[in-house]
Design a protein around this motif. Structure first.
Motif, PDB file in Angstrom:
ATOM      1  N   SER A   1       0.648  -1.270   0.078  1.00 24.01           N
ATOM      2  CA  SER A   1      -0.036  -0.015   0.076  1.00 24.01           C
ATOM      3  C   SER A   1       0.838   1.261   0.012  1.00 24.01           C
ATOM      4  N   ARG A   2       1.861   1.358   0.719  1.00 18.89           N
ATOM      5  CA  ARG A   2       2.738   2.439   0.715  1.00 18.89           C
ATOM      6  C   ARG A   2       4.299   2.097   0.602  1.00 18.89           C
ATOM      7  N   TYR A   3       5.046   2.472  -0.217  1.00 21.77           N
ATOM      8  CA  TYR A   3       6.424   2.242  -0.550  1.00 21.77           C
ATOM      9  C   TYR A   3       7.119   2.952  -1.473  1.00 21.77           C
ATOM     10  N   ALA A   4       8.067   3.467  -1.127  1.00 24.81           N
ATOM     11  CA  ALA A   4       8.819   4.288  -1.628  1.00 24.81           C
ATOM     12  C   ALA A   4       9.525   3.784  -3.140  1.00 24.81           C
ATOM     13  N   MET A   5       9.944   4.392  -4.048  1.00 28.14           N
ATOM     14  CA  MET A   5      10.447   3.994  -5.269  1.00 28.14           C
ATOM     15  C   MET A   5      11.420   4.826  -5.722  1.00 28.14           C
ATOM     16  N   GLY A   6      12.395   4.077  -6.549  1.00 32.18           N
ATOM     17  CA  GLY A   6      13.395   5.059  -7.082  1.00 32.18           C
ATOM     18  C   GLY A   6      13.998   4.780  -8.330  1.00 32.18           C
ATOM     19  N   TRP A   7      14.728   5.405  -8.970  1.00 35.08           N
ATOM     20  CA  TRP A   7      15.441   4.928 -10.234  1.00 35.08           C
ATOM     21  C   TRP A   7      16.842   4.985  -9.976  1.00 35.08           C
ATOM     22  N   PHE A   8      17.677   4.007 -10.552  1.00 37.24           N
ATOM     23  CA  PHE A   8      18.971   3.929 -10.524  1.00 37.24           C
ATOM     24  C   PHE A   8      19.521   3.460 -12.050  1.00 37.24           C
ATOM     25  N   ARG A   9      20.788   3.693 -12.129  1.00 37.45           N
ATOM     26  CA  ARG A   9      21.519   3.599 -13.472  1.00 37.45           C
ATOM     27  C   ARG A   9      22.764   2.920 -13.384  1.00 37.45           C
ATOM     28  N   GLN A  10      22.994   2.082 -14.294  1.00 33.88           N
ATOM     29  CA  GLN A  10      24.425   1.509 -14.310  1.00 33.88           C
ATOM     30  C   GLN A  10      24.958   1.574 -15.708  1.00 33.88           C
ATOM     31  N   ALA A  11      26.199   2.275 -15.821  1.00 35.19           N
ATOM     32  CA  ALA A  11      27.095   2.441 -17.079  1.00 35.19           C
ATOM     33  C   ALA A  11      27.757   1.142 -17.412  1.00 35.19           C
ATOM     34  N   PRO A  12      28.163   0.896 -18.524  1.00 35.55           N
ATOM     35  CA  PRO A  12      29.237  -0.141 -18.799  1.00 35.55           C
ATOM     36  C   PRO A  12      30.340   0.037 -17.833  1.00 35.55           C
TER      37      PRO A  12
ATOM     38  N   TYR B   1      17.187   1.478 -14.422  1.00 34.54           N
ATOM     39  CA  TYR B   1      16.364   0.512 -13.606  1.00 34.54           C
ATOM     40  C   TYR B   1      15.502   1.327 -12.433  1.00 34.54           C
ATOM     41  N   CYS B   2      14.144   0.747 -12.524  1.00 34.79           N
ATOM     42  CA  CYS B   2      13.213   1.426 -11.267  1.00 34.79           C
ATOM     43  C   CYS B   2      13.311   0.172 -10.053  1.00 34.79           C
ATOM     44  N   ALA B   3      13.121   0.764  -9.222  1.00 33.27           N
ATOM     45  CA  ALA B   3      13.207   0.017  -7.887  1.00 33.27           C
ATOM     46  C   ALA B   3      12.070   0.363  -6.850  1.00 33.27           C
ATOM     47  N   ALA B   4      11.749  -0.725  -6.152  1.00 33.98           N
ATOM     48  CA  ALA B   4      10.795  -0.418  -5.133  1.00 33.98           C
ATOM     49  C   ALA B   4      11.260  -1.016  -3.748  1.00 33.98           C
ATOM     50  N   ARG B   5      10.897  -0.538  -2.632  1.00 26.39           N
ATOM     51  CA  ARG B   5      11.072  -1.134  -1.326  1.00 26.39           C
ATOM     52  C   ARG B   5      10.167  -0.990  -0.514  1.00 26.39           C
ATOM     53  N   ARG B   6       9.999  -2.052   0.451  1.00 27.88           N
ATOM     54  CA  ARG B   6       8.926  -2.370   1.377  1.00 27.88           C
ATOM     55  C   ARG B   6       8.872  -1.411   2.653  1.00 27.88           C
TER      56      ARG B   6
ATOM     57  N   ARG C   1      18.720   6.349  -0.831  1.00 23.85           N
ATOM     58  CA  ARG C   1      19.317   6.483  -1.912  1.00 23.85           C
ATOM     59  C   ARG C   1      20.197   5.005  -2.043  1.00 23.85           C
ATOM     60  N   GLY C   2      20.322   4.207  -1.141  1.00 17.85           N
ATOM     61  CA  GLY C   2      21.106   2.945  -1.289  1.00 17.85           C
ATOM     62  C   GLY C   2      20.325   2.080  -2.125  1.00 17.85           C
ATOM     63  N   VAL C   3      21.389   1.371  -3.011  1.00 23.11           N
ATOM     64  CA  VAL C   3      21.051   0.280  -3.983  1.00 23.11           C
ATOM     65  C   VAL C   3      20.500  -0.838  -3.062  1.00 23.11           C
ATOM     66  N   GLN C   4      21.175  -1.170  -1.793  1.00 20.97           N
ATOM     67  CA  GLN C   4      20.942  -2.307  -0.943  1.00 20.97           C
ATOM     68  C   GLN C   4      19.673  -2.184  -0.219  1.00 20.97           C
ATOM     69  N   GLU C   5      18.926  -1.202  -0.305  1.00 25.33           N
ATOM     70  CA  GLU C   5      17.659  -0.722   0.423  1.00 25.33           C
ATOM     71  C   GLU C   5      16.408  -0.994  -0.294  1.00 25.33           C
ATOM     72  N   TYR C   6      16.739  -1.344  -1.541  1.00 27.23           N
ATOM     73  CA  TYR C   6      15.367  -1.600  -2.384  1.00 27.23           C
ATOM     74  C   TYR C   6      15.230  -3.213  -2.411  1.00 27.23           C
TER      75      TYR C   6
ATOM     76  N   LYS D   1      30.566   0.286 -14.762  1.00 28.39           N
ATOM     77  CA  LYS D   1      30.350   0.846 -13.518  1.00 28.39           C
ATOM     78  C   LYS D   1      29.613   0.172 -12.663  1.00 28.39           C
ATOM     79  N   GLU D   2      29.579   0.611 -11.187  1.00 28.48           N
ATOM     80  CA  GLU D   2      28.331   0.237 -10.274  1.00 28.48           C
ATOM     81  C   GLU D   2      27.213   0.835 -10.640  1.00 28.48           C
ATOM     82  N   ARG D   3      26.214   0.241 -10.216  1.00 27.52           N
ATOM     83  CA  ARG D   3      24.744   0.818 -10.212  1.00 27.52           C
ATOM     84  C   ARG D   3      24.984   1.754  -9.172  1.00 27.52           C
ATOM     85  N   GLU D   4      24.284   3.107  -9.512  1.00 29.13           N
ATOM     86  CA  GLU D   4      24.286   4.418  -8.930  1.00 29.13           C
ATOM     87  C   GLU D   4      22.687   4.728  -8.763  1.00 29.13           C
ATOM     88  N   PHE D   5      22.447   5.669  -7.699  1.00 28.26           N
ATOM     89  CA  PHE D   5      21.448   6.347  -7.459  1.00 28.26           C
ATOM     90  C   PHE D   5      21.069   7.513  -8.435  1.00 28.26           C
ATOM     91  N   VAL D   6      19.821   7.477  -8.773  1.00 24.94           N
ATOM     92  CA  VAL D   6      19.436   8.807  -9.514  1.00 24.94           C
ATOM     93  C   VAL D   6      18.412   9.657  -8.959  1.00 24.94           C
TER      94      VAL D   6
END
Length: 124
Positions: free
Chosen positions: A30-41, A95-100, A106-111, A43-48
């Motif tokens: 019902s309520r969750y935060a969402m985010g966009w991330f990106r990963q260039a060749p 990439y889009c991501a959602a977290r519970r 901003r952390g990749v591991q948080e999603y 490189k590590e995935r980074e917060f957008v």
């Protein structure tokens, strides 16, 4: 489970615009935060950018602030990323991501859930 599907990527010239979409389906919380991330060749995935359920809390990476706009339409279970004034260095898989959780982070591991990604290529 939550399924996330990105769309809207493509090839664009520097200075151009693209709008990415992320459609969510499945067991949607019902309520969750969402985010966009990106990963260039190579490189590590980074917060957008990230947005709270209500849309009232938004974070951006410094590299996109003023050029990208994140938004969401909860009635449609869809999140967007409007990208303007694109630069060659914005080239990446997005990439889009959602977290519970309602908390916006901003952390990749948080999603918890991730889409398959959509490719954005900006020609210089």
């Amino acid at each position: 489970q939550v399924q996330l599907v990105e769309s809207g990527g493509g090839l664009v010239q520097a200075g151009g615009s693209l709008r990415l979409s992320c459609a969510a389906s499945g067991r949607i919380f019902s309520r969750y935060a969402m985010g966009w991330f990106r990963q260039a060749p190579g490189k590590e995935r980074e917060f957008v950018a990230a947005v709270s359920w209500s849309g009232s809390i938004i974070y951006y990476a410094d590299s996109v602030k003023g050029r990208f706009t994140i938004s969401r339409d909860n009635a449609k279970n869809t999140m967007y990323l409007q990208m303007n004034s694109l630069k060659h260095e914005d080239t990446a898989d997005y990439y889009c991501a959602a977290r519970r959780s309602e908390a916006v982070v901003r952390g990749v591991q948080e999603y918890n859930y991730w889409g398959q990604g959509t490719q954005v290529t900006v020609s210089s």
